[in-house]
Design an enzyme around this catalytic site. Structure first.
Site, PDB file in Angstrom:
ATOM      1  N   GLY A  71       0.830  -1.271   0.025  1.00  0.00           N
ATOM      2  CA  GLY A  71      -0.025   0.072  -0.088  1.00  0.00           C
ATOM      3  C   GLY A  71       0.896   1.220   0.047  1.00  0.00           C
ATOM      4  O   GLY A  71       2.059   1.164   0.808  1.00  0.00           O
TER       5      GLY A  71
ATOM      6  N   ARG B  75       0.702  -4.757  -5.617  1.00  0.00           N
ATOM      7  CA  ARG B  75       0.803  -6.174  -4.705  1.00  0.00           C
ATOM      8  C   ARG B  75       0.850  -7.238  -5.830  1.00  0.00           C
ATOM      9  O   ARG B  75       0.061  -7.038  -6.948  1.00  0.00           O
ATOM     10  CB  ARG B  75      -0.592  -6.270  -3.931  1.00  0.00           C
TER      11      ARG B  75
ATOM     12  N   ASP C 231       5.593  -5.006   5.857  1.00  0.00           N
ATOM     13  CA  ASP C 231       5.922  -6.265   6.324  1.00  0.00           C
ATOM     14  C   ASP C 231       6.013  -7.195   5.047  1.00  0.00           C
ATOM     15  O   ASP C 231       6.955  -8.052   4.866  1.00  0.00           O
ATOM     16  CB  ASP C 231       5.224  -6.919   7.531  1.00  0.00           C
TER      17      ASP C 231
ATOM     18  N   THR D 288       4.607   2.363   5.377  1.00  0.00           N
ATOM     19  CA  THR D 288       3.362   1.755   5.540  1.00  0.00           C
ATOM     20  C   THR D 288       2.560   2.593   6.530  1.00  0.00           C
ATOM     21  O   THR D 288       3.144   2.982   7.528  1.00  0.00           O
ATOM     22  CB  THR D 288       3.330   0.278   5.876  1.00  0.00           C
TER      23      THR D 288
ATOM     24  N   ASP E 265       0.529   1.501   8.558  1.00  0.00           N
ATOM     25  CA  ASP E 265      -0.106   0.487   9.487  1.00  0.00           C
ATOM     26  C   ASP E 265       0.810   0.739  10.932  1.00  0.00           C
ATOM     27  O   ASP E 265       0.679   0.170  11.837  1.00  0.00           O
ATOM     28  CB  ASP E 265      -0.074  -0.885   8.954  1.00  0.00           C
TER      29      ASP E 265
ATOM     30  N   ASP F  42       3.265  -1.465  11.511  1.00  0.00           N
ATOM     31  CA  ASP F  42       3.243  -2.742  12.137  1.00  0.00           C
ATOM     32  C   ASP F  42       4.741  -3.338  11.892  1.00  0.00           C
ATOM     33  O   ASP F  42       4.590  -4.496  11.566  1.00  0.00           O
ATOM     34  CB  ASP F  42       2.208  -3.417  11.609  1.00  0.00           C
TER      35      ASP F  42
ATOM     36  N   ARG G  33      -4.664  -2.940   9.180  1.00  0.00           N
ATOM     37  CA  ARG G  33      -4.663  -4.033   8.618  1.00  0.00           C
ATOM     38  C   ARG G  33      -4.822  -4.915  10.147  1.00  0.00           C
ATOM     39  O   ARG G  33      -5.841  -4.809  10.893  1.00  0.00           O
ATOM     40  CB  ARG G  33      -3.470  -4.781   8.134  1.00  0.00           C
TER      41      ARG G  33
HETATM   42  N1  LIG Z   1       5.648 -14.546   1.231  1.00  0.00           N
HETATM   43  C1  LIG Z   1       5.853 -13.729   0.090  1.00  0.00           C
HETATM   44  N2  LIG Z   1       6.946 -14.192  -0.695  1.00  0.00           N
HETATM   45  C2  LIG Z   1       7.411 -13.338  -1.934  1.00  0.00           C
HETATM   46  N3  LIG Z   1       6.803 -12.031  -2.034  1.00  0.00           N
HETATM   47  C3  LIG Z   1       6.050 -11.555  -1.016  1.00  0.00           C
HETATM   48  C4  LIG Z   1       5.381 -12.482   0.160  1.00  0.00           C
HETATM   49  N4  LIG Z   1       4.539 -11.696   0.928  1.00  0.00           N
HETATM   50  C5  LIG Z   1       4.527 -10.466   0.190  1.00  0.00           C
HETATM   51  N5  LIG Z   1       5.190 -10.512  -0.898  1.00  0.00           N
HETATM   52  C6  LIG Z   1       5.466  -9.267  -1.915  1.00  0.00           C
HETATM   53  O1  LIG Z   1       5.254  -8.153  -1.162  1.00  0.00           O
HETATM   54  C7  LIG Z   1       4.218  -7.379  -1.841  1.00  0.00           C
HETATM   55  C8  LIG Z   1       3.357  -6.415  -0.630  1.00  0.00           C
HETATM   56  O2  LIG Z   1       3.197  -7.110   0.307  1.00  0.00           O
HETATM   57  P1  LIG Z   1       1.797  -6.502   0.875  1.00  0.00           P
HETATM   58  O3  LIG Z   1       0.694  -6.466   0.110  1.00  0.00           O
HETATM   59  O4  LIG Z   1       1.725  -7.535   2.304  1.00  0.00           O
HETATM   60  O5  LIG Z   1       2.100  -5.259   1.623  1.00  0.00           O
HETATM   61  P2  LIG Z   1       3.024  -4.414   2.598  1.00  0.00           P
HETATM   62  O6  LIG Z   1       4.400  -4.351   2.007  1.00  0.00           O
HETATM   63  O7  LIG Z   1       3.098  -5.273   3.956  1.00  0.00           O
HETATM   64  O8  LIG Z   1       2.502  -3.000   2.792  1.00  0.00           O
HETATM   65  P3  LIG Z   1       1.150  -2.570   3.353  1.00  0.00           P
HETATM   66  O9  LIG Z   1       0.918  -3.430   4.525  1.00  0.00           O
HETATM   67  O10 LIG Z   1       1.480  -1.215   3.866  1.00  0.00           O
HETATM   68  O11 LIG Z   1       0.081  -2.652   2.309  1.00  0.00           O
HETATM   69  C9  LIG Z   1       3.070  -8.460  -2.279  1.00  0.00           C
HETATM   70  O12 LIG Z   1       2.091  -8.202  -3.051  1.00  0.00           O
HETATM   71  C10 LIG Z   1       4.032  -9.474  -2.730  1.00  0.00           C
HETATM   72  O13 LIG Z   1       4.426  -9.124  -4.000  1.00  0.00           O
HETATM   73  O1  LIG Z   2      -5.309  -0.741  -0.513  1.00  0.00           O
HETATM   74  P1  LIG Z   2      -5.866  -2.019  -0.517  1.00  0.00           P
HETATM   75  O2  LIG Z   2      -5.246  -3.228  -1.224  1.00  0.00           O
HETATM   76  O3  LIG Z   2      -7.419  -2.436  -0.160  1.00  0.00           O
HETATM   77  O4  LIG Z   2      -5.334  -2.513   1.057  1.00  0.00           O
HETATM   78  C1  LIG Z   2      -5.896  -2.026   2.439  1.00  0.00           C
HETATM   79  C2  LIG Z   2      -4.843  -2.339   3.373  1.00  0.00           C
HETATM   80  O5  LIG Z   2      -3.958  -1.607   3.019  1.00  0.00           O
HETATM   81  C3  LIG Z   2      -3.303  -0.902   4.203  1.00  0.00           C
HETATM   82  O6  LIG Z   2      -4.076   0.729   3.979  1.00  0.00           O
HETATM   83  C4  LIG Z   2      -1.880  -0.623   4.253  1.00  0.00           C
HETATM   84  O7  LIG Z   2      -1.539  -1.844   4.520  1.00  0.00           O
HETATM   85  C5  LIG Z   2      -4.188  -1.460   5.311  1.00  0.00           C
HETATM   86  O8  LIG Z   2      -4.343  -0.433   6.511  1.00  0.00           O
HETATM   87  C6  LIG Z   2      -5.307  -1.894   4.681  1.00  0.00           C
HETATM   88  O9  LIG Z   2      -5.726  -3.148   5.436  1.00  0.00           O
HETATM   89 MG   LIG Z   3       1.711  -4.711   5.610  1.00  0.00          MG
END
Ligand SMILES: Nc1ncnc2c1ncn2[C@@H]1O[C@H](COP(=O)(O)OP(=O)(O)OP(=O)(O)O)[C@@H](O)[C@H]1O
Ligand SMILES: O=P(O)(O)OC[C@H]1O[C@](O)(CO)[C@@H](O)[C@@H]1O
Ligand SMILES: [Mg+2]
Length: 327
Positions: free
Chosen positions: A15, A76, A107, A130, A132, A134, A176
């Site tokens: 995100g 994503r 994360d 992020t 969040d 987290d 989240r």
């Molecule tokens: N286990 C995994 N193996 C490979 N790639 C991963 C894995 N987990 C996450 N990713 C990659 O990281 C991208 C981003 O992860 P995620 O959608 O959980 O967002 P984030 O980095 O936690 O940020 P936010 O929580 O702020 O949206 C995923 O779309 C994927 O491409």
């Molecule tokens: O924009 P999307 O893909 O709907 O994801 C929403 C999620 O992304 C975040 O905005 C950031 O991780 C979370 O707080 C929320 O749960």
């Molecule tokens: Mg995350």
């Protein structure tokens, strides 16, 4: 032997978060400062797989410090979760002569970065971006301060109408699986209570709290509900309360993606600037598979493994303070 990178790439993933642009700017300018080649990858890991690369220079990142979102765009990517996707990503980096990667994300992004770095022995540093908050290893993630400021601006407005009509509002915030946004915005907006994953709020507790508010002549109230709370969906909670308190006028507001946008606060701009520089400097001293963060005013590098798996700490003192202040 320490291998110093000569060509660094940067991407934003997951995100978007306000301050990501400021972080990209800091990465690009510090790479240039240290005489390194710097390439931007568009669309997160999707762009890494598709070879959506653009060489950048210090002027490429002018006027973005104050902009929300991310000019490199984010995604994503399901393909990056597969060995085939990551192989394609590695081939594109190798073909372009890129020897280190900075991932700005949360994360999930660092989970992917860790797997990729181990698979291909590729140097990667993470910058926590992020809303969040987290992640373990940084007091604040980039975007969290702006998101909570946006949340309280909205809740303040809801407060005006709530008090004019003596209503109870349930306001859902993002986060989240964590309650950082919920707790901070509840304190800052003077909410009656906060329902979040880290506290085991029960319906009995809610009933007690609302009864107490009535006795204390609080006629309009706001309860902040974290999207990841364990009690239930905000509409289920609202329906339950409507059943218990038929005389109350109860409304639901979901703040949603509003919380992701907007110009970053001073705090997020400065944090992003510090962490962007720290990421490049970390690469130059051989750091790998770590996230750059700020804890107690100090730059620290935390292994991805720890940043992802150790629970970011919700200060119980804040929960206690909120209870006292909403009497
Ligand atoms: N286990 C995994 N193996 C490979 N790639 C991963 C894995 N987990 C996450 N990713 C990659 O990281 C991208 C981003 O992860 P995620 O959608 O959980 O967002 P984030 O980095 O936690 O940020 P936010 O929580 O702020 O949206 C995923 O779309 C994927 O491409
Ligand atoms: O924009 P999307 O893909 O709907 O994801 C929403 C999620 O992304 C975040 O905005 C950031 O991780 C979370 O707080 C929320 O749960
Ligand atoms: Mg995350």
């Amino acid at each position: 032997m320490l291998k110093i990178p000569s060509h660094i790439a940067v991407l934003t993933s997951g995100g978007d978060a306000p301050g990501m642009n400021a972080a990209i700017r800091a990465v690009v300018r510090s790479a240039v400062y240290y005489g390194k080649k710097i390439t931007g990858i568009y669309n997160g890991y999707e762009g890494l797989i598709n070879g959506n690369f653009q060489e950048l220079n210090s002027r490429s990142v002018k006027y973005i410090l104050n902009q929300g979102g991310t000019f490199l765009k984010s995604a994503r990517s399901d393909r990056f979760r597969t060995p085939e996707g990551r192989k394609q990503a590695y081939d594109n980096l190798a073909k372009t002569g890129i020897d280190a990667l900075i991932v700005i994300g949360g994360d999930g992004s660092f989970t992917g970065a860790k797997i990729f770095s181990e698979e291909y022995d590729f140097q990667v540093i993470g910058v926590p971006g992020t809303i969040d908050n987290d992640l373990y290893g940084t007091d604040f993630t980039i975007g969290y301060d702006t998101a909570t400021n946006t949340a309280i601006e909205c809740i303040d407005k809801i407060r005006d109408t709530a008090s004019s009509h003596d209503r109870l509002f349930l306001v859902e915030v993002m986060g989240r699986d964590s309650g950082f946004i919920a707790l901070r915005s509840a304190i800052a907006a003077g909410a009656l209570d906060v329902i979040m994953p880290e506290n085991d709020t029960t319906y009995d507790h809610l009933v007690e709290t609302i009864n107490r508010a009535g006795k204390n002549k609080k006629f309009s109230n706001i309860i902040v509900v974290a999207e990841g709370n364990k009690l239930g969906n905000i509409f289920e909670i609202s329906n339950f309360l409507k059943g218990k308190f038929p005389h109350l006028d109860i409304k639901v507001t979901i703040l949603g993606h509003l919380q992701r946008g907007g110009s970053p606060t001073v705090y997020d701009r400065v944090l992003a600037s510090k962490l962007g520089v720290a990421a490049v400097e970390g690469l130059l001293i051989g750091r790998n598979k770590v996230m750059a963060g700020v804890m107690h005013q100090q730059i620290i590098y935390t292994p991805f493994e720890e940043a992802i798996t150790r629970k970011a700490y919700i200060n119980p003192e804040l929960i206690r303070i909120n209870k006292i202040l909403t009497i």
